[in-house]
Design a protein around this motif. Structure first.
Motif, PDB file in Angstrom:
ATOM      1  N   SER A 181      41.769  18.921 -28.522  1.00 45.84           N
ATOM      2  CA  SER A 181      41.967  20.381 -28.771  1.00 45.84           C
ATOM      3  C   SER A 181      40.818  20.971 -28.207  1.00 45.84           C
ATOM      4  O   SER A 181      39.870  20.626 -27.239  1.00 45.84           O
ATOM      5  CB  SER A 181      41.783  20.462 -30.214  1.00 45.84           C
ATOM      6  N   ALA A 182      40.856  22.698 -28.267  1.00 44.14           N
ATOM      7  CA  ALA A 182      39.536  23.207 -27.618  1.00 44.14           C
ATOM      8  C   ALA A 182      38.536  22.693 -28.094  1.00 44.14           C
ATOM      9  O   ALA A 182      37.377  23.053 -27.472  1.00 44.14           O
ATOM     10  CB  ALA A 182      40.031  24.665 -27.732  1.00 44.14           C
ATOM     11  N   ALA A 183      38.288  22.598 -29.422  1.00 46.82           N
ATOM     12  CA  ALA A 183      37.266  22.318 -30.127  1.00 46.82           C
ATOM     13  C   ALA A 183      36.808  21.044 -29.554  1.00 46.82           C
ATOM     14  O   ALA A 183      35.292  20.946 -29.582  1.00 46.82           O
ATOM     15  CB  ALA A 183      37.352  22.230 -31.695  1.00 46.82           C
ATOM     16  N   GLN A 184      37.441  20.129 -28.950  1.00 46.88           N
ATOM     17  CA  GLN A 184      36.944  18.695 -28.601  1.00 46.88           C
ATOM     18  C   GLN A 184      36.383  18.741 -27.067  1.00 46.88           C
ATOM     19  O   GLN A 184      35.917  17.947 -26.817  1.00 46.88           O
ATOM     20  CB  GLN A 184      37.719  17.487 -28.733  1.00 46.88           C
ATOM     21  N   ARG A 185      36.769  19.879 -26.488  1.00 47.31           N
ATOM     22  CA  ARG A 185      36.306  19.958 -25.027  1.00 47.31           C
ATOM     23  C   ARG A 185      34.841  20.849 -24.805  1.00 47.31           C
ATOM     24  O   ARG A 185      34.706  21.803 -25.619  1.00 47.31           O
ATOM     25  CB  ARG A 185      37.356  20.795 -24.201  1.00 47.31           C
ATOM     26  N   ASN A 186      34.112  20.230 -23.871  1.00 49.14           N
ATOM     27  CA  ASN A 186      32.777  21.053 -23.661  1.00 49.14           C
ATOM     28  C   ASN A 186      33.131  22.186 -22.513  1.00 49.14           C
ATOM     29  O   ASN A 186      32.754  22.067 -21.356  1.00 49.14           O
ATOM     30  CB  ASN A 186      31.794  19.988 -23.089  1.00 49.14           C
ATOM     31  N   VAL A 187      33.933  23.320 -22.921  1.00 48.01           N
ATOM     32  CA  VAL A 187      34.303  24.453 -22.067  1.00 48.01           C
ATOM     33  C   VAL A 187      34.520  25.601 -22.994  1.00 48.01           C
ATOM     34  O   VAL A 187      34.252  25.559 -24.238  1.00 48.01           O
ATOM     35  CB  VAL A 187      36.007  24.092 -21.722  1.00 48.01           C
ATOM     36  N   LEU A 214      41.483  15.850 -16.130  1.00 45.85           N
ATOM     37  CA  LEU A 214      40.142  15.207 -16.529  1.00 45.85           C
ATOM     38  C   LEU A 214      39.052  16.006 -16.488  1.00 45.85           C
ATOM     39  O   LEU A 214      38.829  17.045 -15.527  1.00 45.85           O
ATOM     40  CB  LEU A 214      40.181  14.067 -15.264  1.00 45.85           C
ATOM     41  N   LEU A 215      37.968  15.800 -17.335  1.00 42.64           N
ATOM     42  CA  LEU A 215      36.615  16.461 -17.237  1.00 42.64           C
ATOM     43  C   LEU A 215      35.512  15.645 -17.226  1.00 42.64           C
ATOM     44  O   LEU A 215      35.572  14.842 -18.163  1.00 42.64           O
ATOM     45  CB  LEU A 215      36.683  17.600 -18.447  1.00 42.64           C
ATOM     46  N   GLY A 216      34.844  15.656 -16.150  1.00 41.71           N
ATOM     47  CA  GLY A 216      33.849  14.837 -15.871  1.00 41.71           C
ATOM     48  C   GLY A 216      34.290  13.210 -15.774  1.00 41.71           C
ATOM     49  O   GLY A 216      33.554  12.412 -16.363  1.00 41.71           O
ATOM     50  N   GLY A 217      35.441  13.222 -15.378  1.00 37.65           N
ATOM     51  CA  GLY A 217      36.125  12.016 -15.032  1.00 37.65           C
ATOM     52  C   GLY A 217      36.729  11.346 -16.373  1.00 37.65           C
ATOM     53  O   GLY A 217      37.252  10.329 -16.279  1.00 37.65           O
ATOM     54  N   LYS A 218      36.709  11.972 -17.457  1.00 38.77           N
ATOM     55  CA  LYS A 218      37.170  11.622 -18.751  1.00 38.77           C
ATOM     56  C   LYS A 218      38.578  12.373 -19.002  1.00 38.77           C
ATOM     57  O   LYS A 218      38.641  13.522 -18.717  1.00 38.77           O
ATOM     58  CB  LYS A 218      36.405  11.767 -19.882  1.00 38.77           C
ATOM     59  N   ASP A 219      39.676  11.847 -19.532  1.00 43.29           N
ATOM     60  CA  ASP A 219      40.664  12.129 -19.687  1.00 43.29           C
ATOM     61  C   ASP A 219      40.716  12.927 -21.085  1.00 43.29           C
ATOM     62  O   ASP A 219      40.491  12.609 -22.060  1.00 43.29           O
ATOM     63  CB  ASP A 219      42.008  11.041 -20.163  1.00 43.29           C
ATOM     64  N   VAL A 220      40.798  14.524 -20.888  1.00 39.41           N
ATOM     65  CA  VAL A 220      40.892  15.601 -22.053  1.00 39.41           C
ATOM     66  C   VAL A 220      42.235  15.956 -22.265  1.00 39.41           C
ATOM     67  O   VAL A 220      42.444  17.015 -23.065  1.00 39.41           O
ATOM     68  CB  VAL A 220      39.707  16.316 -21.838  1.00 39.41           C
ATOM     69  N   THR A 221      43.346  15.342 -21.810  1.00 40.99           N
ATOM     70  CA  THR A 221      44.683  16.182 -21.748  1.00 40.99           C
ATOM     71  C   THR A 221      45.131  16.392 -23.148  1.00 40.99           C
ATOM     72  O   THR A 221      45.619  17.634 -23.387  1.00 40.99           O
ATOM     73  CB  THR A 221      45.605  15.248 -21.185  1.00 40.99           C
TER      74      THR A 221
END
Length: 367
Positions: free
Chosen positions: A86-92, A76-83
């Motif tokens: 892809s890398a491009a879809q994550r704010n990381v 979870l990132l910011g309470g949202k499931d990012v499991t």
């Protein structure tokens, strides 16, 4: 930061809050690289994944970045499931060990690269890049190529390139391993100061215990795909619960002992020819019978007086002056001990018979 199955009230997840819930990564080699790991990193904290090679720390970092997808569990990132994102879809953003700068691009072009990939207009990208360049002390280097920069400057360019993307979580993969000792200390101080000033959520991977203690709010010590212990640098250094962490973080002597009695919150300990009492909850819970006691190398003093207690009779086998003190290897009734004497300026004579005295309150019961 919380871990595993602790049941406590947690604040609402915000932008940089990161959670692992029973995450598994299995490459099909017979043993999972990560075995059901759970932890939570609060927004604005810098948490270090620390451990030896092959313990799973880099695999966890790659799963946070989206470069690897878990075999099981949730991220979870910011309470949202990012499991499954892809890398491009994550704010990381990830700062690589090798910096991964484009050698044919200038500092400005390298810092702007992620923004141009996102189709940001060039003037807007350069304006944001200039802010990061100024923040990292790189003003005046905008037109230089990576080959014209020092290792520390290249590392700053890599951090600036990550920062312009305004990530929810900034990841560092062994960021100082290519720098010499003096520069490594300087750059880690810069990273920590920047993280605190900008209140960034960071996950930092290293195998260097000194580096981990210098930059971290919390440390997760990994061992063979599981979390061995987690806590603040002070908690893990001075009050480890496991022999692995005591040895790995402070090179503690992990010694066989016997608990002969437990009463009124105190445990009576037999450690070779030393007898002493310590808090019954100093580390692992005390119980009468065989036990393990950890003593850091720096807690000992050398004495010739056998009346000083507690102390272990010892024979000096090796002794070396290393500038900041003297390292000693001694034979005792509980085996070989490693001792560090920070105030000594001369190596001790090999073969000398001494007593190694220590404060009982520095002893820790470990599992």
């Amino acid at each position: 930061m919380t871990a595993n199955n602790e049941k406590i009230a947690l604040p609402p997840a915000t932008k940089g809050t990161l959670e692992f819930i029973n995450v598994i990564k299995d490459y099909g080699t017979g043993e999972p690289a990560v075995k059901g790991v759970s932890f939570r990193v609060e927004d604005g904290d810098l948490v270090t994944m620390l451990g030896p090679s092959g313990c799973g720390k880099t695999t966890i970092l790659r799963m946070i970045a989206g470069l690897e997808l878990p075999t099981g569990g949730q991220i979870l990132l910011g309470g949202k499931d990012v499991t499954s994102q892809s890398a491009a879809q994550r704010n990381v953003s990830l700062v690589f060990q090798s910096y991964a700068l484009f050698p044919h691009m200038s500092v400005m072009e390298n810092v702007c690269y992620g923004l141009t990939v996102q189709k940001m207009k060039k003037p807007d990208a350069e304006a944001r890049a200039n802010e990061a360049i100024k923040l990292l002390g790189l003003t005046g280097f905008e037109r230089r190529l990576p080959s014209e920069l020092s290792g520390g400057q290249q590392q700053r360019v890599a951090i600036a390139r990550a920062l312009v993307l305004e990530p929810a979580v900034l990841l560092f993969d062994e960021p100082l391993s290519n720098l010499d000792t003096k520069l490594r200390r300087h750059v880690r101080e810069e990273i920590r100061e920047l993280q605190q000033r900008l209140k960034l959520t960071c996950v930092y991977v290293t195998h260097d215990r000194e580096e981990a203690m210098a930059v971290s709010d919390q440390i997760i010590v990994m061992g063979k795909g599981v979390i061995t212990e987690m806590g603040t640098p002070g908690q893990l250094f001075f009050a480890p619960r496991t022999s692995f962490v005591a040895d790995f973080l402070s090179e503690a002597n992990v010694l066989p002992a016997t608990v002969t009695a437990v009463a009124n919150g105190r445990a009576s300990i037999e450690l070779g020819d030393a007898r002493f009492e310590m808090a019954a909850d100093a580390g692992a819970a005390a119980a009468v019978g065989a036990a393990t006691v950890a003593l850091r190398p720096d807690v000992f003093t050398i004495t010739k007086d056998a009346a000083v207690q507690p102390s272990l009779s010892a024979v000096i086998r090796k002794s070396s002056f290393i500038g900041k003190g003297v390292e000693v290897v001694a034979d005792t009734s509980v085996g070989e001990l490693f001792v560090f004497l920070p105030h000594e300026k001369l190596a001790l004579p090999v073969g000398e018979e001494v007593h190694l005295a220590f404060p009982p309150d520095e002893a820790r019961l470990t599992v």
